[in-house]
Design a protein around this motif. Structure first.
Motif, mmCIF file in Angstrom:
data_model
loop_
_atom_site.group_PDB
_atom_site.id
_atom_site.type_symbol
_atom_site.label_atom_id
_atom_site.label_comp_id
_atom_site.label_asym_id
_atom_site.label_seq_id
_atom_site.Cartn_x
_atom_site.Cartn_y
_atom_site.Cartn_z
ATOM 1 N N ASP A 144 49.134 94.364 -93.211
ATOM 2 C CA ASP A 144 50.094 93.579 -92.451
ATOM 3 C C ASP A 144 49.333 92.563 -91.609
ATOM 4 O O ASP A 144 48.492 92.932 -90.772
ATOM 5 N N ILE A 145 49.636 91.276 -91.816
ATOM 6 C CA ILE A 145 48.913 90.230 -91.078
ATOM 7 C C ILE A 145 49.168 90.342 -89.580
ATOM 8 O O ILE A 145 48.363 89.884 -88.770
ATOM 9 N N ARG A 146 50.292 90.956 -89.199
ATOM 10 C CA ARG A 146 50.572 91.135 -87.772
ATOM 11 C C ARG A 146 49.592 92.106 -87.125
ATOM 12 O O ARG A 146 49.424 92.090 -85.908
ATOM 13 N N ASP A 152 44.702 84.325 -80.877
ATOM 14 C CA ASP A 152 45.565 83.624 -79.934
ATOM 15 C C ASP A 152 46.175 84.547 -78.877
ATOM 16 O O ASP A 152 46.812 84.077 -77.932
ATOM 17 N N TYR A 153 45.995 85.875 -79.059
ATOM 18 C CA TYR A 153 46.583 86.782 -78.078
ATOM 19 C C TYR A 153 45.796 86.713 -76.774
ATOM 20 O O TYR A 153 44.571 86.783 -76.762
ATOM 21 N N MET A 190 54.714 89.375 -79.189
ATOM 22 C CA MET A 190 53.254 89.387 -79.049
ATOM 23 C C MET A 190 52.767 90.714 -78.474
ATOM 24 O O MET A 190 51.767 91.278 -78.931
ATOM 25 N N LEU A 191 53.501 91.230 -77.461
ATOM 26 C CA LEU A 191 53.104 92.501 -76.868
ATOM 27 C C LEU A 191 53.292 93.641 -77.868
ATOM 28 O O LEU A 191 52.435 94.527 -77.988
ATOM 29 N N ALA A 192 54.402 93.630 -78.593
ATOM 30 C CA ALA A 192 54.647 94.672 -79.594
ATOM 31 C C ALA A 192 53.570 94.650 -80.673
ATOM 32 O O ALA A 192 53.124 95.708 -81.150
ATOM 33 N N ASP A 261 61.449 94.722 -84.515
ATOM 34 C CA ASP A 261 61.365 93.590 -83.594
ATOM 35 C C ASP A 261 62.654 92.777 -83.594
ATOM 36 O O ASP A 261 63.248 92.510 -84.638
ATOM 37 N N ASN A 262 63.079 92.378 -82.397
ATOM 38 C CA ASN A 262 64.190 91.436 -82.238
ATOM 39 C C ASN A 262 65.538 92.049 -82.645
ATOM 40 O O ASN A 262 66.223 91.573 -83.541
#
Length: 794
Positions: A144-146, A152-153, A190-192, A261-262
């Motif tokens: 997973d790329i996430r 950037d974080y 971003m935090l997740a 997410d979301n």
């Protein structure tokens, strides 16, 4: 003379002392030579087998598959045996092992070498006998790329305490579900993602899966994403079957964290079949605490606030460039950063928009950020709206702005979709050809496709106020005054409705200025949407119609005389003959739709530039003289991952199917995707050298007794993003000389199966002719050839 005497002695021993014969026979030169020759033969066999296995291993690795441990061990063992045997034959056996200046053989050394050669031959044969494997490789879940470390974080101190608290909660046995909430663009995702990366690196869970849910929930899509990331295949068609397979797959993981997410509303975890508890935990993100605590019954929740002044400035500098500090820009830049109100999405979009701009543009941006927001868009904070609207205003040219808004309000997610819509609306300035438009889309991809949902919301708001765009979900349409009385709809230029339910479409849409219409049925709805017969009667200007999961087409569709793009994806359509009335149609996409026959009326679409029949698994009939009439056709796609139209020139249901000879009448063809089973159906002189992109598979079918099940047609794999790709499987009836390879120019990705030794020289010569300098990937599969690595994988 010495050898003659030795031969006599050996024969005497053979007669008088048989038990000693085997040992003394090692002294004969002929015996030693025979053993050495046998060793060399078996080593050559092992080398060939090793190369063949290495080819299959390389191919599996290109697919992202993991190699079985016993295969890797065998290759390592085979290599050791080969190295030892080669050293023996090169360094010892070839030397002249004689004494007395070569007049008398050194019998002791010969006996030792003979026994050693036989021992090494037995070792080689043993490795050869162990080469049978049930399988070479196995599928693994794609990374997973996430979850890859994100440069950037920013580890803001205001976020670190929350991160530590979330990690602590995840280790609590009594907590199975927890949530993160805060306004749109605050940094919840971003935090997740950082939480997911942290628990993965610290091995708190065996598996971490990240899924974006979004406002328009799609249970099947959520299930599919989870399955893909676990390396599962959901083959079942029914919702119950898919859910059951997913449930069992998740249960097999001892400890798993699923990030959803979301979340906008209640998501029934039971419908998805996420087994909460027993090692499975869920992390949610939402804009509203009410969604988490009330609708999802999540009791452990964490709030995220805006960045403090210093954190906001540091992020702004990183995005805009450190040059702004210590220059004439610094004072105004700090005021601009302050105007972003500590909201990360605002800071990032504004800073990037102003990067390398002059001082006047910076001051103009500051003035705009100071104005009251004209938006009352309920999902977007005023400060975020102003910041994103500013970055939109900074886009150069109407083309870029139009594409930005189109992606926003249609939720387009792919290059193909943007290409078809953009061409239909004539958004690409000065572009008339599909290939040129495709190149233009690729230049826009990086800049516009990574849209945060808040940015998309602002795009919808701008499109609504400035372009008369109406976009809604089923729930928003139901009871909407503008929709029910038609007062505002009448002036719309675009209408986008997702997951509409039955009986919500009016009998007629009075939209004389409408240019784009998107309607998608809810795929989970048991009662399909029926489109009223006269729905399209008053849409004289519409240029793009996109219908998804629709079950029938109304006759009024044929009245759309200006229609340029018609997309009917994943629809079940018993009759599509009405499309023949759309004389100006340039793009027809039927991808994934259930149609049995391509109607002859399609042949009347003489201005058609793109015809997409991919994944039409029920398609059995393409009547003759349809394709040949499409003289303006530039892109033709007739293929799928699991099912292919195969019956070229075969009579089906009383109709003889078209011949591929018709492709000769398409002088403008630049892109072709085609799978065929019979090389005899492929005509010569197809002018394939004109193709910019192609994916052609010639697939062997039959019931050969020696067919390797692991090499069946279902394992053919495309690179996904193809340019010039050719796949060919050879057999007794299909030789390399009969294939299209002689016509294909500038091949980039080539795979050949069952290539025979007599084809090798021909293959090398033809590869030079067609331009091997473009070749990026070459694979040989199921071939018993000892090719060098350079010849087997490029």
């Amino acid at each position: 003379m010495a050898e003659i005497i030795l031969t006599i002695v050996v024969e005497v021993v053979k007669c008088l002392a048989p038990p000693a014969y085997r040992q003394i026979s090692y002294l004969r030169e002929s015996k030693y030579t025979s053993i050495l020759d046998n060793l060399k033969t078996e080593v050559d066999n092992l080398k060939s087998e090793k190369v063949s296995i290495e080819h299959r291993v390389a191919e599996a690795k290109t697919k992202g598959e993991a190699i079985e441990e016993n295969v890797e061990n065998w290759l390592e063992g085979a290599n050791d045996v080969i190295v030892k045997a080669d050293k023996f034959t090169d360094d010892e056996a070839i030397e002249n092992k004689r004494c007395f200046k070569g007049l008398i053989p050194n019998l002791k050394t010969r006996r030792r070498l003979s026994k050693e050669a036989e021992r090494q031959k037995e070792a080689v044969v043993k490795v050869l006998d162990a080469r049978r494997f049930d399988r070479i490789s196995y599928r693994t879940a794609p990374e997973d790329i996430r979850l890859i470390p994100n440069k950037d974080y920013e580890p803001f101190e205001s976020r670190m305490s929350t991160l530590r608290s979330i990690l602590s909660a995840l280790e609590d046995r009594d907590v199975n579900m927890l949530g993160i909430y805060g306004m749109g663009g605050i940094g919840k995702t971003m935090l997740a993602e950082e939480v997911a990366r942290k628990v993965k690196s610290d091995k708190l869970f065996d598996q971490v899966v990240f899924v974006e849910v979004s406002q328009n929930q799609d249970i099947r899509k959520i299930q599919g994403v989870i399955a893909d990331k676990l390396g599962l295949k959901l083959h079942e068609e029914s919702d119950e079957g898919r859910a059951g397979s997913l449930y069992e797959g998740i249960k097999k993981v001892k400890k798993i964290l699923i990030v959803l997410d979301n979340i906008w509303e209640n998501l029934n975890l039971g419908s998805v079949r996420i087994p909460l508890g027993d090692g499975c935990k869920v992390l949610l993100t939402a804009r509203s605490l009410n969604v988490l605590s009330e609708k999802m019954d999540c009791r452990t929740n964490f709030s995220i606030g805006v960045l403090n002044k210093e954190e906001a400035w540091n992020l702004f500098k990183k995005m805009a460039g450190d040059y702004i500090e210590g220059s004439e820009f610094q004072s105004v830049a700090r005021d601009v950063a302050k105007g972003c109100a500590g909201l990360p999405v605002s800071i990032v979009t504004v800073a990037r928009a102003l990067r390398n701009k002059n001082i006047q543009e910076w001051k103009d941006a500051l003035e705009k950020l100071g104005r009251p927001s004209s938006s009352n868009f309920k999902h977007v904070q005023p400060d975020a709206y102003k910041a994103i609207k500013l970055s939109y205003d900074k886009l150069v040219g109407e083309e870029l702005k139009n594409i930005f808004l189109l992606i926003g309000y249609t939720a387009i997610a792919s290059i193909d979709e943007l290409l078809m819509c953009g061409m239909g609306l004539s958004l690409f300035q000065g572009v008339n050809k599909m290939e040129a438009a495709r190149n233009r889309v690729h230049t826009l991809k990086k800049e516009l496709f990574s849209m945060h949902d808040v940015v998309r919301d602002v795009a919808i708001s701008i499109a609504s106020t400035e372009r008369n765009v109406f976009t809604a979900t089923n729930e928003q349409v139901d009871g909407c005054r503008e929709w029910s009385d038609g007062s505002a709809i009448k002036h719309c230029t675009s209408i986008v409705i997702h997951d509409i339910k039955p009986n919500l479409l009016p009998k007629v849409l009075e939209c004389p200025q409408l240019e784009l219409l998107f309607i998608s049925d809810d795929p989970c709805e048991t009662s399909p949407v029926t489109i009223p017969d006269n729905l399209f009667k008053s849409m004289i200007e519409v240029r793009v119609v996109n219908l998804t999961y629709i079950r029938s087409l109304p006759p009024s569709l044929g009245l759309l005389s200006n229609l340029r793009t018609l997309s009917l994806c994943r629809c079940s359509l018993p009759d599509i003959s009405v499309v023949g009335d759309l004389k100006k149609l340039e793009i027809l996409c039927l991808r994934g739709s259930y149609i049995k026959k391509l109607p002859v009326e399609v042949g009347e679409l003489t201005w058609l530039k793109l015809l997409d029949l991919r994944d039409c698994f029920a398609l059995k009939v393409i009547p003759p003289n349809i394709l040949s009439k499409l003289s303006h056709l530039e892109e033709l796609y007739i293929a799928s991952e699991l099912f292919d139209f195969a019956d070229w020139e075969v009579e089906v249901e009383g109709v003889k199917n078209a011949s591929l000879e018709e492709l000769k009448h398409l002088p403008n063809l630049t892109s072709l995707e085609l799978h065929v089973y019979d090389v005899g159906t492929l005509p010569r002189g197809l002018l394939l050298e004109k193709l910019e992109r192609y994916s052609i598979h010639i697939i062997r079918i039959g019931d050969d007794e020696d067919e390797d099940e692991d090499e069946g047609w279902e394992y053919w794999e495309s690179t996904g993003i193809w340019c010039r790709e050719f796949r060919l499987e050879l057999n007794d009836k299909i030789r390399l000389k009969d294939s299209l390879i002689v016509q294909l120019q500038r091949i980039e990705d080539l795979e050949l199966r069952r290539l025979q030794e007599q084809d090798v020289d021909y293959f090398r010569n033809e590869l030079v002719k067609v331009g091997s300098s473009h070749l990026k990937r070459l694979r040989m599969r199921g071939s018993r050839l000892a090719l060098s690595p350079a010849e087997s994988e490029v």
